[in-house]
Scaffold this motif. Structure first.
Motif, PDB file in Angstrom:
ATOM      1  N   ALA A  92       0.821  -1.119   0.069  1.00  0.00           N
ATOM      2  CA  ALA A  92      -0.077  -0.067   0.018  1.00  0.00           C
ATOM      3  C   ALA A  92       0.882   1.101  -0.068  1.00  0.00           C
ATOM      4  O   ALA A  92       2.068   1.249   0.460  1.00  0.00           O
ATOM      5  N   ALA A  93       0.262   2.557  -0.571  1.00  0.00           N
ATOM      6  CA  ALA A  93       1.043   3.775  -0.691  1.00  0.00           C
ATOM      7  C   ALA A  93       1.117   4.199   0.701  1.00  0.00           C
ATOM      8  O   ALA A  93       0.620   3.624   1.748  1.00  0.00           O
ATOM      9  N   SER A  94       2.236   5.017   0.783  1.00  0.00           N
ATOM     10  CA  SER A  94       2.474   5.516   2.147  1.00  0.00           C
ATOM     11  C   SER A  94       1.496   6.417   2.758  1.00  0.00           C
ATOM     12  O   SER A  94       1.042   6.428   3.947  1.00  0.00           O
ATOM     13  N   ALA A  95       0.474   6.815   1.823  1.00  0.00           N
ATOM     14  CA  ALA A  95      -0.656   7.702   2.375  1.00  0.00           C
ATOM     15  C   ALA A  95      -1.618   6.719   3.078  1.00  0.00           C
ATOM     16  O   ALA A  95      -2.193   7.096   3.968  1.00  0.00           O
ATOM     17  N   VAL A  96      -1.881   5.455   2.709  1.00  0.00           N
ATOM     18  CA  VAL A  96      -2.696   4.728   3.147  1.00  0.00           C
ATOM     19  C   VAL A  96      -2.068   4.264   4.639  1.00  0.00           C
ATOM     20  O   VAL A  96      -2.777   4.303   5.667  1.00  0.00           O
ATOM     21  N   TRP A  97      -0.952   4.193   4.873  1.00  0.00           N
ATOM     22  CA  TRP A  97      -0.289   3.762   6.055  1.00  0.00           C
ATOM     23  C   TRP A  97      -0.543   5.098   6.997  1.00  0.00           C
ATOM     24  O   TRP A  97      -0.751   4.840   8.205  1.00  0.00           O
ATOM     25  N   ALA A  98      -0.193   6.193   6.502  1.00  0.00           N
ATOM     26  CA  ALA A  98      -0.393   7.385   7.282  1.00  0.00           C
ATOM     27  C   ALA A  98      -1.937   7.515   7.733  1.00  0.00           C
ATOM     28  O   ALA A  98      -2.155   8.179   8.730  1.00  0.00           O
TER      29      ALA A  98
END
Length: 252
Positions: A92-98
């Motif tokens: 998953a993209a970093s935005a999803v983790w954030a």
């Protein structure tokens, strides 16, 4: 009547409910990536709320903030577990983790944060009240889990017999994404609740040692029993405070 077959129905229903929950969790996490830069709005809001709390313009550590954090905490933990362990969303993209971990950390801050109170007795009442509120939230989540299994055992019986019967032969209940995070979050909420009760009990023993029972230390760790104990102790504290603030109150 074959009791083994009868007990197998809720077991298959639990597998069906867990698989359905895991599937929707994966779909939602994948859908967040489509938001693009808008997905960073959630971490921005979380940082803003944290800054407002630290500057004293609002409080996330009050009863309302703790209730919202407790309600969202199990779902956020499920999303976090899926991001870490689920093979379908590992990239998953970093935005999803954030998007997932920023509200998760904010919820943890709200749950563990200490609300300032003027007097130790009032602080003890607040801790007992907030701990009881966490017990209600835990009960709501457990009822949702039981309700999902019951639904799949009745209205979704055919689906449970076909799909649940098939996947239960290959998977355990903890093999579905998000389930371990959900159960770990409920355990964490119980431990936070016990911590609140323990702090409240310690304050009560300092201010009003005669109000605490002999078995209070054991009762505060037992689910359901600690809610009854906390409610009774809170009522005793409130009555003692009313008697001290208004001597004529006890004569009414």
């Amino acid at each position: 009547m074959n009791w083994g077959n009868l007990l197998w129905i809720p077991y298959a229903a639990a597998h069906t409910a867990a698989a359905t929950f895991s599937t929707f969790l994966e779909i939602d996490l994948i859908r967040i990536q489509r938001f693009g830069l808008w997905a960073w709005a959630v971490p921005g809001v979380c940082l803003t709320l944290l800054a407002l709390d630290l500057t004293g313009r609002l409080t996330l550590r009050g009863s309302g903030g703790k209730m919202l954090a407790a309600l969202a905490f199990p779902l956020l933990c499920s999303c976090g577990e899926a991001l870490i362990l689920d093979e379908y969303v590992l990239d998953a993209a970093s935005a999803v983790w954030a998007w997932v971990f920023s509200p998760l950390l904010l919820a943890g801050y709200a749950l563990l944060g200490e609300e300032k109170s003027a007097a130790p007795r009032n602080k003890a009442e607040t801790l007992l009240e907030q701990g009881s509120m966490l017990g209600v939230v835990i009960a709501v989540w457990l009822m949702l889990i039981a309700g999902a299994v019951l639904f799949m055992s009745t209205f979704g019986l055919l689906l449970s017999l076909i799909v649940g019967g098939l996947i239960s032969t290959r998977n355990g209940l903890l093999d579905y994404g998000g389930i371990k995070g959900l159960l770990a979050a409920l355990l964490a909420l119980h431990l936070v609740q016990c911590r609140m009760f323990w702090r409240g009990l310690r304050l009560v023993r300092q201010e009003e040692p005669d109000l605490t029972g002999r078995h209070a230390l054991w009762l505060l760790w037992l689910p359901a029993a600690n809610l009854v104990w906390a409610g009774r102790l809170k009522n005793r504290l409130w009555k003692r405070r009313m008697e001290q603030e208004n001597p004529a109150w006890n004569q009414l």
